[in-house]
Design a protein around this motif. Structure first.
Motif, PDB file in Angstrom:
ATOM      1  N   GLU A  10      12.989  -3.962 -11.269  1.00 19.99           N
ATOM      2  CA  GLU A  10      12.477  -5.145 -10.570  1.00 19.99           C
ATOM      3  C   GLU A  10      13.610  -5.843  -9.841  1.00 19.99           C
ATOM      4  N   ASN A  11      13.431  -5.997  -8.544  1.00 20.32           N
ATOM      5  CA  ASN A  11      14.399  -6.663  -7.669  1.00 20.32           C
ATOM      6  C   ASN A  11      13.598  -7.453  -6.648  1.00 20.32           C
ATOM      7  N   PRO A  12      13.704  -8.781  -6.623  1.00 18.33           N
ATOM      8  CA  PRO A  12      12.869  -9.600  -5.740  1.00 18.33           C
ATOM      9  C   PRO A  12      13.353  -9.687  -4.297  1.00 18.33           C
ATOM     10  N   GLU A  43       6.858  -8.988  -3.967  1.00 10.75           N
ATOM     11  CA  GLU A  43       5.804  -9.995  -4.012  1.00 10.75           C
ATOM     12  C   GLU A  43       4.687  -9.667  -3.023  1.00 10.75           C
ATOM     13  N   ALA A  44       5.071  -9.230  -1.829  1.00 11.27           N
ATOM     14  CA  ALA A  44       4.080  -8.942  -0.795  1.00 11.27           C
ATOM     15  C   ALA A  44       3.294  -7.666  -1.080  1.00 11.27           C
ATOM     16  N   LEU A  45       3.963  -6.620  -1.601  1.00  4.36           N
ATOM     17  CA  LEU A  45       3.351  -5.303  -1.665  1.00  4.36           C
ATOM     18  C   LEU A  45       2.796  -4.901  -3.030  1.00  4.36           C
ATOM     19  N   LYS A  46       3.170  -5.606  -4.101  1.00  2.00           N
ATOM     20  CA  LYS A  46       2.723  -5.190  -5.427  1.00  2.00           C
ATOM     21  C   LYS A  46       1.194  -5.210  -5.577  1.00  2.00           C
ATOM     22  N   PRO A  47       0.486  -6.231  -5.091  1.00  4.83           N
ATOM     23  CA  PRO A  47      -0.977  -6.185  -5.221  1.00  4.83           C
ATOM     24  C   PRO A  47      -1.592  -4.968  -4.532  1.00  4.83           C
ATOM     25  N   LEU A  48      -1.040  -4.581  -3.400  1.00  4.83           N
ATOM     26  CA  LEU A  48      -1.531  -3.383  -2.711  1.00  4.83           C
ATOM     27  C   LEU A  48      -1.195  -2.137  -3.513  1.00  4.83           C
ATOM     28  N   ALA A  49       0.048  -2.030  -3.984  1.00  2.00           N
ATOM     29  CA  ALA A  49       0.461  -0.853  -4.759  1.00  2.00           C
ATOM     30  C   ALA A  49      -0.391  -0.692  -6.011  1.00  2.00           C
ATOM     31  N   ASP A  50      -0.763  -1.788  -6.642  1.00  2.00           N
ATOM     32  CA  ASP A  50      -1.549  -1.726  -7.873  1.00  2.00           C
ATOM     33  C   ASP A  50      -2.936  -1.132  -7.649  1.00  2.00           C
ATOM     34  N   ARG A  51      -3.470  -1.274  -6.445  1.00  2.00           N
ATOM     35  CA  ARG A  51      -4.822  -0.755  -6.207  1.00  2.00           C
ATOM     36  C   ARG A  51      -4.856   0.606  -5.511  1.00  2.00           C
ATOM     37  N   LEU A  52      -3.706   1.106  -5.056  1.00  2.00           N
ATOM     38  CA  LEU A  52      -3.681   2.424  -4.430  1.00  2.00           C
ATOM     39  C   LEU A  52      -3.827   3.516  -5.484  1.00  2.00           C
ATOM     40  N   GLY A  80      15.849 -13.630  11.230  1.00  2.00           N
ATOM     41  CA  GLY A  80      15.905 -14.724  12.184  1.00  2.00           C
ATOM     42  C   GLY A  80      14.626 -14.932  12.967  1.00  2.00           C
ATOM     43  N   ALA A  81      13.726 -13.935  12.945  1.00  2.00           N
ATOM     44  CA  ALA A  81      12.489 -14.044  13.717  1.00  2.00           C
ATOM     45  C   ALA A  81      11.315 -14.572  12.902  1.00  2.00           C
ATOM     46  N   ALA A  82      11.558 -14.957  11.658  1.00  2.00           N
ATOM     47  CA  ALA A  82      10.454 -15.392  10.790  1.00  2.00           C
ATOM     48  C   ALA A  82       9.628 -16.507  11.421  1.00  2.00           C
ATOM     49  N   LYS A  83      10.297 -17.432  12.093  1.00  2.00           N
ATOM     50  CA  LYS A  83       9.594 -18.581  12.681  1.00  2.00           C
ATOM     51  C   LYS A  83       8.657 -18.178  13.810  1.00  2.00           C
ATOM     52  N   GLN A  84       8.825 -16.968  14.352  1.00  2.00           N
ATOM     53  CA  GLN A  84       7.910 -16.515  15.394  1.00  2.00           C
ATOM     54  C   GLN A  84       6.538 -16.144  14.810  1.00  2.00           C
ATOM     55  N   TYR A  85       6.493 -15.912  13.495  1.00  2.00           N
ATOM     56  CA  TYR A  85       5.250 -15.502  12.843  1.00  2.00           C
ATOM     57  C   TYR A  85       4.648 -16.579  11.947  1.00  2.00           C
ATOM     58  N   THR A  86       5.465 -17.520  11.518  1.00  2.00           N
ATOM     59  CA  THR A  86       4.957 -18.566  10.625  1.00  2.00           C
ATOM     60  C   THR A  86       5.742 -19.854  10.783  1.00  2.00           C
ATOM     61  N   GLY A  87       5.029 -20.961  10.710  1.00  2.00           N
ATOM     62  CA  GLY A  87       5.683 -22.258  10.672  1.00  2.00           C
ATOM     63  C   GLY A  87       5.550 -22.905   9.313  1.00  2.00           C
ATOM     64  N   HIS A  88       4.868 -22.206   8.390  1.00  2.00           N
ATOM     65  CA  HIS A  88       4.576 -22.790   7.080  1.00  2.00           C
ATOM     66  C   HIS A  88       4.983 -21.886   5.921  1.00  2.00           C
ATOM     67  N   GLY A  89       5.877 -20.955   6.169  1.00  2.00           N
ATOM     68  CA  GLY A  89       6.367 -20.102   5.090  1.00  2.00           C
ATOM     69  C   GLY A  89       5.410 -19.028   4.644  1.00  2.00           C
ATOM     70  N   SER A  90       4.455 -18.667   5.489  1.00  2.00           N
ATOM     71  CA  SER A  90       3.496 -17.615   5.123  1.00  2.00           C
ATOM     72  C   SER A  90       4.186 -16.250   5.086  1.00  2.00           C
ATOM     73  N   LEU A  91       3.612 -15.358   4.302  1.00  2.00           N
ATOM     74  CA  LEU A  91       4.168 -14.021   4.127  1.00  2.00           C
ATOM     75  C   LEU A  91       3.079 -12.999   4.425  1.00  2.00           C
ATOM     76  N   GLY A  92       3.419 -11.955   5.179  1.00  2.00           N
ATOM     77  CA  GLY A  92       2.424 -10.946   5.500  1.00  2.00           C
ATOM     78  C   GLY A  92       3.021  -9.555   5.559  1.00  2.00           C
ATOM     79  N   TYR A  93       2.163  -8.558   5.736  1.00  2.00           N
ATOM     80  CA  TYR A  93       2.643  -7.187   5.920  1.00  2.00           C
ATOM     81  C   TYR A  93       1.655  -6.433   6.791  1.00  2.00           C
ATOM     82  N   ARG A  94       2.141  -5.404   7.456  1.00  2.00           N
ATOM     83  CA  ARG A  94       1.317  -4.509   8.265  1.00  2.00           C
ATOM     84  C   ARG A  94       1.774  -3.070   8.049  1.00  2.00           C
ATOM     85  N   LEU A  95       0.822  -2.188   7.892  1.00  2.00           N
ATOM     86  CA  LEU A  95       1.107  -0.761   7.740  1.00  2.00           C
ATOM     87  C   LEU A  95       1.426  -0.156   9.105  1.00  2.00           C
ATOM     88  N   PHE A  96       2.486   0.668   9.164  1.00  2.00           N
ATOM     89  CA  PHE A  96       2.791   1.301  10.443  1.00  2.00           C
ATOM     90  C   PHE A  96       2.937   2.818  10.347  1.00  2.00           C
TER      91      PHE A  96
END
Length: 255
Positions: free
Chosen positions: A80-82, A88-97, A120-136
């Motif tokens: 475990e390494n945060p 935090e972002a991917l564990k719920p997805l990994a648990d259901r795969l 440095g680009a985090a502010k381009q995607y969120t102004g409120h500390g939101s966290l997301g992910y996208r599969l590529f």
């Protein structure tokens, strides 16, 4: 990481580097007038500026979560390494795969984790500390690869050894697992792609004026760039706004 197995697994499942659409000048990092050649249809997707995350799903249902360079978490809290909020972002997805390969292969899900305080680009995607992910991307490999020396594994990986899904298979998997993909912008014939640097800069601006993956209303909405890929993923390249801006500015200063 001391286990030879984990070291081999980490090496074999890293995501290989994607070349830039125009070759980079090794002297100054600017772009050269050498575009990537594409034939047939080219799929344009948004390149999200976050951090590379991966879920490595083993045939027996075990899984690991990693960053681009290291494994951060193993099912059952064995590692475990945060770092960078990836676990935090991917564990719920990994648990259901669930294992989905009938040939006993290891399957890797590659995702961009973004927002929060990631880069440095985090502010381009969120102004409120939101966290997301996208599969590529999704790729697979046979477990036998892990028995090779690590240098051989690295060479194999960097020379296309991992078997990546086609666009059609990737879309079916994303739908089946209810995972959002990086946005698909357009599909164009390869001969339509600009060959000049200035023309490519204009092409980017026209296709992606703002990001399509903003996480909340406070986002700045400035995109990073576009990934170009053939349907079978045999050719793939990236085009980043900052590379074209920097190169054109340097050329203008020389005049």
């Amino acid at each position: 990481m001391t286990s030879p197995y984990l070291a081999a697994l980490n090496t074999a499942t890293k995501y290989p580097s994607i070349p830039t659409y125009h070759a980079l000048d090794p002297k100054n990092g600017g772009l050269l007038d050498r575009p990537t050649t594409f034939e047939g249809d080219v799929i344009l997707t948004e390149k999200v500026d976050g951090t590379n995350g991966r879920i490595v799903l083993l045939p027996d249902g075990d899984y690991f979560i990693g960053s681009r360079e290291e494994l951060l978490y193993a099912k059952g809290d064995r590692i475990e390494n945060p770092a960078l909020s990836i676990v935090e972002a991917l564990k719920p997805l990994a648990d259901r795969l669930k294992p989905r390969d009938e040939h006993g292969q290891i399957v890797m899900f590659f995702l961009e984790v973004y927002g929060r305080k990631i880069g440095g680009a985090a502010k381009q995607y969120t102004g409120h500390g939101s966290l997301g992910y996208r599969l590529f991307d999704i790729a697979c490999l046979l477990p036998d690869v892990l028995d090779w020396p690590r240098e051989q594994i690295s060479t194999w990986r960097d020379n296309g050894g991992q078997r990546f899904c086609t666009e059609a298979t990737l879309q079916r998997a994303a739908e089946a697992e209810a995972i959002e993909l990086t946005p698909r912008l357009e599909t164009v014939p390869g001969e339509w792609l600009p060959t000049g640097i200035e023309d490519m800069a204009a092409f980017l601006a026209g296709r992606l004026p703002v990001t399509r993956v903003a996480l909340d209303e406070g986002a700045g909405h400035q995109p990073e760039g576009i990934v170009l890929r053939t349907a079978d993923r045999s050719v793939i390249a990236k085009a980043r706004f900052q590379d074209y801006t920097r190169t054109l500015k340097r050329r203008a200063n020389r005049r």
